[in-house]
Design a protein around this motif. Structure first.
Motif, PDB file in Angstrom:
ATOM      1  N   ASP A  93      -5.095   3.779   5.779  1.00 21.29           N
ATOM      2  CA  ASP A  93      -4.833   3.539   4.361  1.00 21.29           C
ATOM      3  C   ASP A  93      -3.533   2.799   4.119  1.00 21.29           C
ATOM      4  O   ASP A  93      -3.446   1.898   3.287  1.00 21.29           O
ATOM      5  N   LEU A  94      -2.505   3.191   4.867  1.00 17.79           N
ATOM      6  CA  LEU A  94      -1.154   2.682   4.556  1.00 17.79           C
ATOM      7  C   LEU A  94      -0.679   1.568   5.469  1.00 17.79           C
ATOM      8  O   LEU A  94       0.102   0.716   5.060  1.00 17.79           O
ATOM      9  N   ARG A 148      -2.211  10.502   3.021  1.00 19.70           N
ATOM     10  CA  ARG A 148      -3.062   9.346   3.329  1.00 19.70           C
ATOM     11  C   ARG A 148      -3.218   9.225   4.835  1.00 19.70           C
ATOM     12  O   ARG A 148      -2.544   9.916   5.600  1.00 19.70           O
ATOM     13  N   THR A 149      -4.114   8.307   5.260  1.00 17.25           N
ATOM     14  CA  THR A 149      -4.298   8.072   6.691  1.00 17.25           C
ATOM     15  C   THR A 149      -3.502   6.833   7.112  1.00 17.25           C
ATOM     16  O   THR A 149      -3.054   6.053   6.257  1.00 17.25           O
ATOM     17  N   SER A 208       1.889   6.440  -6.866  1.00 18.84           N
ATOM     18  CA  SER A 208       0.782   7.237  -7.422  1.00 18.84           C
ATOM     19  C   SER A 208       1.118   8.732  -7.422  1.00 18.84           C
ATOM     20  O   SER A 208       0.574   9.490  -8.214  1.00 18.84           O
ATOM     21  N   ALA A 268       1.023   4.005  -2.921  1.00 17.46           N
ATOM     22  CA  ALA A 268       0.720   5.409  -2.625  1.00 17.46           C
ATOM     23  C   ALA A 268       1.864   6.311  -3.074  1.00 17.46           C
ATOM     24  O   ALA A 268       1.646   7.390  -3.634  1.00 17.46           O
ATOM     25  N   ARG A 269       3.058   5.869  -2.847  1.00 13.51           N
ATOM     26  CA  ARG A 269       4.233   6.642  -3.254  1.00 13.51           C
ATOM     27  C   ARG A 269       4.324   6.715  -4.773  1.00 13.51           C
ATOM     28  O   ARG A 269       4.553   7.785  -5.348  1.00 13.51           O
ATOM     29  N   LYS A 287       0.838  -1.211   0.000  1.00 13.17           N
ATOM     30  CA  LYS A 287       0.000   0.000   0.000  1.00 13.17           C
ATOM     31  C   LYS A 287       0.869   1.255   0.000  1.00 13.17           C
ATOM     32  O   LYS A 287       0.567   2.225  -0.691  1.00 13.17           O
ATOM     33  N   CYS A 302       2.483   9.254   6.336  1.00 12.56           N
ATOM     34  CA  CYS A 302       1.088   9.496   5.951  1.00 12.56           C
ATOM     35  C   CYS A 302       0.865  10.963   5.575  1.00 12.56           C
ATOM     36  O   CYS A 302       0.199  11.273   4.582  1.00 12.56           O
ATOM     37  N   LEU A 329       2.380  11.697   2.182  1.00 18.33           N
ATOM     38  CA  LEU A 329       1.681  11.072   1.049  1.00 18.33           C
ATOM     39  C   LEU A 329       0.195  11.449   1.002  1.00 18.33           C
ATOM     40  O   LEU A 329      -0.517  11.012   0.095  1.00 18.33           O
TER      41      LEU A 329
END
Lengths: 177, 63
Positions: free
Chosen positions: B59-60, B55-56, B12, B9-10, B5, B50, B53
């Motif tokens: 999420d990660l 995100r929460t 993306s 995320a990274r 994940k 987080c 990126l």
């Protein structure tokens, strides 16, 4: 004082000045940013533990050897220093192989130059003693002439570990890219 | 266990490990170790990642 000691002393002064200048500059920057790498700190803790264990085992083995044979393998100061060098090498190589030796904002080249300076200084000391007629082995035992050579060898191991790790690190970076 | 994940995320954000590491203030190897599952980061580092990126923690880092 002969030329060899002057060169060693000059290299030492240059190293201390470089370390003082660069450490001040970088540490103040790191302190401002509040930067530290928790993984590196953890690995360094493990490295200290292992180097301590290795040194304890070495000194115990040396003490047992002396008590049974009433004779060491070399001059006492040499054997004591080898124990310290073992600890240094274990700690450094453990950190290097796990990417915890060079802190953030620290330069690889700077570390390598410092290690090379140390090796050169020790080799100068070794050859100076040899030119003056000092022997490596006397009465079947290593003499203290081996001391600079053993220190140079220890730092040589650290230097090789640095380059090996650097090689694998570049490969990892290429794969990641 | 690999943290795919985080890697996703990274990626993306079109960010390399080196860039993320520099922004957070850790080494590239630390980011690599987290993504490979070789290192469990502290909550402080998780929060920094987080934030960077966007995100929460769920999420990660939540399975």
């Amino acid at each position: 004082m002969d030329w060899g000691l002057w060169i060693m002393f000059s290299i030492l002064v240059v190293m201390v000045v470089c370390v003082a200048i660069i450490s001040n500059r970088r540490e103040s920057k790191a302190a401002q940013d509040g930067i530290f790498d928790e993984r590196q700190v953890k690995i360094r803790g493990d490295a200290f533990k292992w180097s301590f264990i290795v040194m304890v085992v070495y000194y115990m083995a040396y003490a047992i050897l002396i008590s049974f044979t009433n004779d060491g393998l070399g001059a006492p100061e040499l054997m004591i220093f080898i124990g310290l060098e073992l600890g240094l090498v274990v700690c450094s190589v453990y950190c290097i192989l796990r990417d915890a030796f060079i802190a953030i904002n620290r330069s690889f080249v700077f570390i390598v130059v410092m290690v090379i300076c140390c090796i050169v200084a020790q080799l100068i000391g070794y050859f100076r003693e040899r030119i003056q007629g000092a022997l490596l082995i006397e009465d079947g035992k290593l003499t203290s002439t081996c001391l600079p050579l053993s220190i140079a060898f220890s730092f040589g191991i650290i230097l090789v570990a640095l380059f090996v790790r650097r090689h694998y690190q570049k490969r990892e970076e290429q794969n990641e890219a | 266990m690999k943290n795919l994940k985080l890697k996703a995320a990274r990626a993306s954000l079109d960010m390399s490990q080196e860039e993320l590491a520099n922004k957070i203030g850790v080494s590239r190897q630390t980011i690599s170790a987290i993504e490979k599952g070789d290192y469990n980061p502290t909550i402080k580092l998780c929060i920094s990642i987080c934030r960077e990126l966007g995100r929460t923690l769920d999420d990660l880092f939540w399975e």
